[in-house]
Design an enzyme around this catalytic site. Structure first.
Site, PDB file in Angstrom:
ATOM      1  N   ILE A  12       1.443   3.795   2.368  1.00 24.35           N
ATOM      2  CA  ILE A  12       2.346   3.926   3.511  1.00 24.35           C
ATOM      3  C   ILE A  12       3.239   2.710   3.615  1.00 24.35           C
ATOM      4  O   ILE A  12       4.442   2.824   3.879  1.00 24.35           O
ATOM      5  CB  ILE A  12       1.530   4.150   4.797  1.00 24.35           C
ATOM      6  CG1 ILE A  12       0.876   5.541   4.775  1.00 24.35           C
ATOM      7  CG2 ILE A  12       2.407   3.988   6.038  1.00 24.35           C
ATOM      8  CD1 ILE A  12      -0.042   5.822   5.946  1.00 24.35           C
ATOM      9  N   GLY A  34      -4.785  -2.158   6.592  1.00 26.51           N
ATOM     10  CA  GLY A  34      -5.995  -1.470   7.037  1.00 26.51           C
ATOM     11  C   GLY A  34      -6.942  -1.192   5.892  1.00 26.51           C
ATOM     12  O   GLY A  34      -6.534  -1.099   4.732  1.00 26.51           O
ATOM     13  N   ASP A  73     -16.652   3.429   5.333  1.00 26.87           N
ATOM     14  CA  ASP A  73     -17.246   4.574   6.018  1.00 26.87           C
ATOM     15  C   ASP A  73     -18.759   4.652   5.829  1.00 26.87           C
ATOM     16  O   ASP A  73     -19.269   4.493   4.711  1.00 26.87           O
ATOM     17  CB  ASP A  73     -16.616   5.872   5.498  1.00 26.87           C
ATOM     18  CG  ASP A  73     -15.135   5.986   5.835  1.00 26.87           C
ATOM     19  OD1 ASP A  73     -14.626   5.134   6.587  1.00 26.87           O
ATOM     20  OD2 ASP A  73     -14.499   6.939   5.339  1.00 26.87           O
ATOM     21  N   GLY A 110       0.821  -1.204   0.000  1.00 24.41           N
ATOM     22  CA  GLY A 110       0.000   0.000   0.000  1.00 24.41           C
ATOM     23  C   GLY A 110       0.859   1.259   0.000  1.00 24.41           C
ATOM     24  O   GLY A 110       2.095   1.200  -0.030  1.00 24.41           O
ATOM     25  N   GLY A 129     -18.724   9.464  10.584  1.00 20.02           N
ATOM     26  CA  GLY A 129     -18.866   8.401   9.599  1.00 20.02           C
ATOM     27  C   GLY A 129     -17.832   7.303   9.703  1.00 20.02           C
ATOM     28  O   GLY A 129     -17.753   6.438   8.829  1.00 20.02           O
ATOM     29  N   TYR A 155     -13.844   2.511  12.052  1.00 21.94           N
ATOM     30  CA  TYR A 155     -12.419   2.805  11.861  1.00 21.94           C
ATOM     31  C   TYR A 155     -11.821   3.449  13.111  1.00 21.94           C
ATOM     32  O   TYR A 155     -10.734   3.067  13.566  1.00 21.94           O
ATOM     33  CB  TYR A 155     -12.261   3.720  10.652  1.00 21.94           C
ATOM     34  CG  TYR A 155     -10.840   4.011  10.241  1.00 21.94           C
ATOM     35  CD1 TYR A 155     -10.117   3.101   9.464  1.00 21.94           C
ATOM     36  CD2 TYR A 155     -10.222   5.198  10.600  1.00 21.94           C
ATOM     37  CE1 TYR A 155      -8.822   3.370   9.071  1.00 21.94           C
ATOM     38  CE2 TYR A 155      -8.927   5.482  10.204  1.00 21.94           C
ATOM     39  CZ  TYR A 155      -8.230   4.563   9.441  1.00 21.94           C
ATOM     40  OH  TYR A 155      -6.942   4.843   9.052  1.00 21.94           O
ATOM     41  N   VAL A 177      -2.563  11.603   4.830  1.00 26.87           N
ATOM     42  CA  VAL A 177      -1.316  11.365   4.117  1.00 26.87           C
ATOM     43  C   VAL A 177      -1.616  11.246   2.624  1.00 26.87           C
ATOM     44  O   VAL A 177      -2.644  10.699   2.222  1.00 26.87           O
ATOM     45  CB  VAL A 177      -0.641  10.074   4.633  1.00 26.87           C
ATOM     46  CG1 VAL A 177       0.624   9.758   3.852  1.00 26.87           C
ATOM     47  CG2 VAL A 177      -0.316  10.218   6.121  1.00 26.87           C
TER      48      VAL A 177
END
Length: 248
Positions: free
Chosen positions: A15, A91, A95, A13, A150, A154, A187
């Site tokens: 990051i 991750g 939402d 991913g 929302g 998470y 980010v």
């Protein structure tokens, strides 16, 4: 940092990629984990980085599945050796406001963002304790600290991830193993850059630094926590959010 073996979940991913590159630049042997159904994407990612001089290993794992995690950890041990550095960066988001959130949306985010930390860390931490060295870094979020409209699923998962960090840090501190959380703000990744420009502008207006962060800034913080010389920082939550959320 001397040569160490580093395992990065969510390694392909935005990051995760920056983390893999940063740790490789510090002479670590890096294994990037990917979701099994994304094999083609993972292989293409690996080839792109090989062309740039990064010889990353890749392994499939369903981080939500305890047995899959154990098999992956055993495979790393057999093929590459003992894991010294673990970065839990896998991750997802699903939402929706709580009143409209489905059970599947809640469960998918909790399983991927929180339960995965148990699934991956447990088989890895045992060897770290036996060897007297380990660095575990969990990637959470500013929204785990302040909440977000929302994102009940998470925010709960990321807040729980730091609770996990603090508990495991206490269990392992006397054995040379540190456990820390990094909580990034917004980010610049493919996901955030796909947002409409006006939404990105509204986000940036909330950030005192006046911009989004970069994956490389998160990766640098990972490498600092992973360094052999950093044995006295444990149980901490390091905010890398441009001042978006501050606490004492």
């Amino acid at each position: 940092m001397s040569t160490r073996i580093a395992l990065v979940t969510g390694g392909i991913g935005g990051i995760g990629t920056a983390v893999c590159r940063e740790l490789a630049d510090r002479d670590c042997t890096v294994i990037a984990c990917y979701y099994p159904l994304d094999e083609d994407g993972a292989e293409a990612w690996q080839q792109r980085h090989r062309a740039e001089g990064y010889d990353f290993a890749i392994l499939p794992v369903d981080v939500t599945d305890y047995r899959s995690a154990r098999v992956m950890a055993e495979t790393v041990e057999q093929l590459y050796g003992s894991i010294d550095i673990l970065v839990n960066a896998a991750g997802i988001t699903r939402d929706r406001t709580l009143r409209n959130m489905t059970e599947e949306q809640w469960g998918a985010v909790i399983d991927t963002n929180l339960s995965s930390a148990f699934n991956i860390t447990q088989p890895v931490v045992r060897g770290m304790i036996e060897r007297g060295f380990g660095r575990i870094i969990n990637i959470a979020s500013v929204n785990g600290q302040k909440g977000q409209f929302g994102q009940a699923n998470y925010s709960a998962a990321k807040a729980g991830l730091h609770g996990f960090t603090m508990a495991v840090a206490q269990e392992t501190a006397a054995r040379g193993v540190t456990v820390n959380t990094i909580s990034p703000g917004y980010v610049q990744t493919a996901m955030t850059m796909s947002m409409p420009a006006e939404i990105r502008d509204r986000i940036v207006q909330q950030v005192p630094v006046g911009r989004m962060g970069t994956p490389e800034e998160i990766a640098f913080t990972v490498s600092w926590l992973a360094d052999e010389r950093n044995g006295y920082t444990t149980g901490a939550n390091i905010p890398v959010n441009g001042g978006m959320f501050m606490s004492a």
